[in-house]
Design a protein around this motif. Structure first.
Motif, mmCIF file in Angstrom:
data_model
loop_
_atom_site.group_PDB
_atom_site.id
_atom_site.type_symbol
_atom_site.label_atom_id
_atom_site.label_comp_id
_atom_site.label_asym_id
_atom_site.label_seq_id
_atom_site.Cartn_x
_atom_site.Cartn_y
_atom_site.Cartn_z
ATOM 1 N N LYS A 95 0.839 -1.205 0.000
ATOM 2 C CA LYS A 95 0.000 0.000 0.000
ATOM 3 C C LYS A 95 0.869 1.247 0.000
ATOM 4 O O LYS A 95 1.954 1.264 0.578
ATOM 5 N N GLU A 96 0.354 2.292 -0.620
ATOM 6 C CA GLU A 96 1.063 3.569 -0.669
ATOM 7 C C GLU A 96 0.389 4.597 0.221
ATOM 8 O O GLU A 96 -0.806 4.494 0.504
ATOM 9 N N TRP A 97 1.184 5.576 0.626
ATOM 10 C CA TRP A 97 0.598 6.795 1.182
ATOM 11 C C TRP A 97 1.172 7.971 0.407
ATOM 12 O O TRP A 97 2.282 7.911 -0.110
ATOM 13 N N ALA A 98 0.376 9.011 0.309
ATOM 14 C CA ALA A 98 0.790 10.264 -0.316
ATOM 15 C C ALA A 98 0.289 11.383 0.583
ATOM 16 O O ALA A 98 -0.921 11.503 0.802
ATOM 17 N N VAL A 99 1.220 12.147 1.127
ATOM 18 C CA VAL A 99 0.865 13.199 2.078
ATOM 19 C C VAL A 99 1.718 14.435 1.835
ATOM 20 O O VAL A 99 2.793 14.356 1.255
ATOM 21 N N GLU A 100 1.207 15.552 2.315
ATOM 22 C CA GLU A 100 2.008 16.760 2.450
ATOM 23 C C GLU A 100 2.399 16.859 3.909
ATOM 24 O O GLU A 100 1.730 16.290 4.781
ATOM 25 N N TRP A 101 3.488 17.549 4.197
ATOM 26 C CA TRP A 101 3.972 17.646 5.562
ATOM 27 C C TRP A 101 4.668 18.978 5.807
ATOM 28 O O TRP A 101 5.047 19.679 4.867
ATOM 29 N N VAL A 102 4.839 19.261 7.093
ATOM 30 C CA VAL A 102 5.696 20.354 7.551
ATOM 31 C C VAL A 102 6.642 19.727 8.570
ATOM 32 O O VAL A 102 6.212 19.023 9.482
ATOM 33 N N GLN A 103 7.912 19.959 8.384
ATOM 34 C CA GLN A 103 8.920 19.472 9.308
ATOM 35 C C GLN A 103 9.616 20.686 9.906
ATOM 36 O O GLN A 103 10.096 21.550 9.174
ATOM 37 N N VAL A 104 9.631 20.747 11.225
ATOM 38 C CA VAL A 104 10.189 21.904 11.922
ATOM 39 C C VAL A 104 11.482 21.489 12.613
ATOM 40 O O VAL A 104 11.517 20.501 13.350
ATOM 41 N N HIS A 105 12.536 22.239 12.336
ATOM 42 C CA HIS A 105 13.868 21.971 12.889
ATOM 43 C C HIS A 105 14.298 23.144 13.754
ATOM 44 O O HIS A 105 14.101 24.298 13.371
ATOM 45 N N GLU A 106 14.917 22.831 14.870
ATOM 46 C CA GLU A 106 15.583 23.849 15.673
ATOM 47 C C GLU A 106 17.074 23.557 15.587
ATOM 48 O O GLU A 106 17.489 22.396 15.724
ATOM 49 N N VAL A 107 17.852 24.596 15.360
ATOM 50 C CA VAL A 107 19.293 24.450 15.122
ATOM 51 C C VAL A 107 20.068 25.245 16.170
ATOM 52 O O VAL A 107 19.682 26.365 16.527
ATOM 53 N N ARG A 108 21.141 24.643 16.648
ATOM 54 C CA ARG A 108 22.046 25.328 17.574
ATOM 55 C C ARG A 108 23.473 24.974 17.189
ATOM 56 O O ARG A 108 23.802 23.793 17.034
ATOM 57 N N ASP A 109 24.307 25.977 17.004
ATOM 58 C CA ASP A 109 25.728 25.776 16.699
ATOM 59 C C ASP A 109 25.936 24.840 15.506
ATOM 60 O O ASP A 109 26.791 23.950 15.539
ATOM 61 N N GLY A 110 25.142 25.015 14.450
ATOM 62 C CA GLY A 110 25.317 24.227 13.237
ATOM 63 C C GLY A 110 24.816 22.796 13.327
ATOM 64 O O GLY A 110 25.114 21.986 12.456
ATOM 65 N N GLN A 111 24.041 22.477 14.361
ATOM 66 C CA GLN A 111 23.506 21.131 14.542
ATOM 67 C C GLN A 111 21.993 21.204 14.750
ATOM 68 O O GLN A 111 21.508 22.080 15.482
ATOM 69 N N ILE A 112 21.271 20.272 14.133
ATOM 70 C CA ILE A 112 19.836 20.172 14.380
ATOM 71 C C ILE A 112 19.669 19.550 15.757
ATOM 72 O O ILE A 112 20.193 18.466 16.025
ATOM 73 N N ILE A 113 18.946 20.250 16.640
ATOM 74 C CA ILE A 113 18.778 19.749 18.006
ATOM 75 C C ILE A 113 17.339 19.303 18.287
ATOM 76 O O ILE A 113 17.080 18.683 19.322
ATOM 77 N N ARG A 114 16.430 19.630 17.386
ATOM 78 C CA ARG A 114 15.040 19.190 17.554
ATOM 79 C C ARG A 114 14.376 19.116 16.186
ATOM 80 O O ARG A 114 14.575 19.980 15.345
ATOM 81 N N PHE A 115 13.597 18.047 16.005
ATOM 82 C CA PHE A 115 12.855 17.818 14.767
ATOM 83 C C PHE A 115 11.455 17.366 15.150
ATOM 84 O O PHE A 115 11.294 16.508 16.019
ATOM 85 N N ARG A 116 10.447 17.957 14.503
ATOM 86 C CA ARG A 116 9.062 17.530 14.659
ATOM 87 C C ARG A 116 8.392 17.565 13.293
ATOM 88 O O ARG A 116 8.571 18.527 12.542
ATOM 89 N N GLU A 117 7.645 16.513 12.991
ATOM 90 C CA GLU A 117 6.927 16.461 11.717
ATOM 91 C C GLU A 117 5.428 16.525 11.968
ATOM 92 O O GLU A 117 4.922 15.904 12.890
ATOM 93 N N TYR A 118 4.754 17.284 11.110
ATOM 94 C CA TYR A 118 3.298 17.420 11.157
ATOM 95 C C TYR A 118 2.756 16.947 9.815
ATOM 96 O O TYR A 118 3.098 17.533 8.769
ATOM 97 N N THR A 119 1.946 15.881 9.846
ATOM 98 C CA THR A 119 1.457 15.291 8.609
ATOM 99 C C THR A 119 0.195 14.482 8.883
ATOM 100 O O THR A 119 -0.259 14.385 10.031
ATOM 101 N N ASP A 120 -0.335 13.857 7.862
ATOM 102 C CA ASP A 120 -1.523 13.012 7.960
ATOM 103 C C ASP A 120 -1.098 11.608 8.384
ATOM 104 O O ASP A 120 -0.922 10.716 7.553
ATOM 105 N N THR A 121 -0.939 11.403 9.680
ATOM 106 C CA THR A 121 -0.479 10.103 10.166
ATOM 107 C C THR A 121 -1.528 9.012 9.976
ATOM 108 O O THR A 121 -1.177 7.834 9.906
#
Length: 130
Positions: A95-121
């Motif tokens: 089975k396939e899924w097809a979704v749009e999403w928003v992924q939010v990243h927080e960055v500190r000192d050139g490193q991603i320190i937090r990631f959250r995805e918002y989508t049709d789970t």
């Protein structure tokens, strides 16, 4: 390095299917979150670079990428929102899924320190359901 450059480097590495390079810009203390039901094997909260690796390996081992598209990135200081879409096939169910999403990243000192995805789970869970 600007936060948006860090996030771009991460997505560029993913596009090349270079997981090690994608992980290089993730902090050792990062929090990686994908909220969803347990039927989605990569749902949950992952800690650090090792946790992010497990997150990506769970995705990679269970799906085939049909399409993954970044449409837009918006930065506000150390926060970067990425808008995109994907179409994936679950190997076990066909089975396939097809979704749009928003992924939010927080960055500190050139490193991603937090990631959250918002989508049709619900659509993703349905594709994993047998």
């Amino acid at each position: 390095m600007l936060a948006i450059d860090t996030v771009k480097a991460h997505y560029d590495a993913l596009a090349r299917r270079d997981l090690d390079a994608a992980l290089d810009v993730i902090g050792d203390d990062a929090v990686w979150e994908f909220s969803g039901p347990d039927t989605i094997p990569f749902a949950g909260r992952w800690r650090g670079r090792r946790g992010a690796r497990e997150f990506f390996e769970r995705i990679r081992s269970t799906i085939e990428v049909r399409e993954f598209r970044v449409m837009r990135m918006i930065a506000d200081g150390d926060t970067v929102a990425v808008f995109g879409s994907e179409r994936f096939l679950v190997k076990a169910t066909g089975k396939e899924w097809a979704v749009e999403w928003v992924q939010v990243h927080e960055v500190r000192d050139g490193q991603i320190i937090r990631f959250r995805e918002y989508t049709d789970t619900a659509a993703i869970a349905k594709a994993y359901a047998r």
